[in-house]
Design a protein around this motif. Structure first.
Motif, short mmCIF file in Angstrom:
data_model
loop_
_atom_site.label_atom_id
_atom_site.label_comp_id
_atom_site.label_asym_id
_atom_site.label_seq_id
_atom_site.Cartn_x
_atom_site.Cartn_y
_atom_site.Cartn_z
N ALA A 52 0.84 -1.21 0.00
CA ALA A 52 0.00 0.00 0.00
C ALA A 52 0.88 1.26 0.00
N ALA A 68 2.31 1.74 -3.45
CA ALA A 68 1.29 2.21 -4.40
C ALA A 68 0.79 3.61 -4.04
N SER A 75 -1.35 4.41 -1.92
CA SER A 75 -2.81 4.38 -1.75
C SER A 75 -3.16 5.12 -0.46
#
Ligand code: AP5
Ligand code: MG
Length: 209
Positions: free
Chosen positions: A38, A41, A43
């Motif tokens: 995560a 990425a 995110s």
């Protein structure tokens, strides 16, 4: 079989899990690896947890429990799972009992001096997450993953100050789970100190495989 891998940072949970996946034919779910993906990425979850993880502290229980609950509810784990790095607090363990019943909790035992040696030399593939070590388990080509050719790097939370914090957090918040699961008759102990192949044998013996 539904297994939990418990143990201090650097005990070799991720390394053994990679082997246990082949032995048992069940998936490896690592909350640390999910958080690192995560973060890579960028995110919303990654942005939320990056500073906490880099400092060696725990992500809050609510976020972590929600993440694992969702992961275990997908219906793709008919033969069980290896849960590596969860639960890490009594609150997480109590929450897990409300949505999944584990068969065994494998407690990897390793003294602090060995933890420091392992984490100081650990390298990880940025692409596939495989673990290496600059002394015990080198990639064939420096900084290149044997399995996928990805870049092999040192985790941000393997800096000395973060490792010290992780050990402190392990002792105060995670080690109480040893007694919690021992009382329930679920705990099996594995000596994580020998070289990796011997730890695999210790693990198989402990589970009667
Ligand atoms: P996480 O990724 O779970 O880290 P950890 O528990 O600190 O464990 P490590 O991954 O560092 O060690 P490992 O036991 O997997 O050892 P490894 O196989 O790599 O969590 C990271 C962070 O995410 C946490 O600090 C927290 O912030 C957050 N987080 C995750 N889960 C959470 C939760 N439930 N709640 C809240 N926050 C959460 O091996 C280490 C090294 O040793 C490698 O270099 C390896 O090659 C080498 N090695 C392994 N076995 C051997 C051996 N037998 N002999 C010699 N070398 C070996
Ligand atoms: Mg790990």
């Amino acid at each position: 079989m539904k297994l939990i891998f418990l143990g201090p940072p650097g005990a070799g949970k991720g390394t053994l899990a990679a082997r246990a996946v082949d032995i048992l034919g069940i998936p490896h779910i690592s909350t640390g690896a999910i958080f690192r993906s995560a973060i890579a990425a960028q995110s919303p979850l990654g942005l939320k947890v990056k500073a906490v993880i880099d400092a060696g502290k725990l992500v809050d229980d609510e976020t972590t429990i929600e993440l694992v609950k969702e992961r275990l509810s997908r219906g793709d784990l008919p033969r069980g799972y290896i849960l590596d790095g969860f639960p890490r607090t009594i609150a997480q363990a109590e929450a897990l009992e409300t949505f999944s019943a584990v068969d065994r909790v494998v407690n990897f035992d390793l003294p602090d001096s060995a933890v420091l040696e392992r984490l100081g030399g650990r390298r990880v593939c940025r692409n596939c997450g495989i673990n290496y070590h600059i002394v015990f388990n080198k990639p064939r080509e420096e900084k290149i993953c044997d399995a996928c050719g990805g870049e092999v790097y040192a985790r941000d939370d393997d800096r000395e100050e973060a490792v010290a914090k992780r050990l402190e957090v392990y002792r105060s918040q995670t080690a109480p789970l040893i007694g919690f699961y021992r009382e329930k008759g679920l705990l099996v102990d594995v000596d994580a100190q020998p070289e990796a192949n011997t730890v695999v044998e210790n693990f198989k013996k402990a589970l009667g495989l």
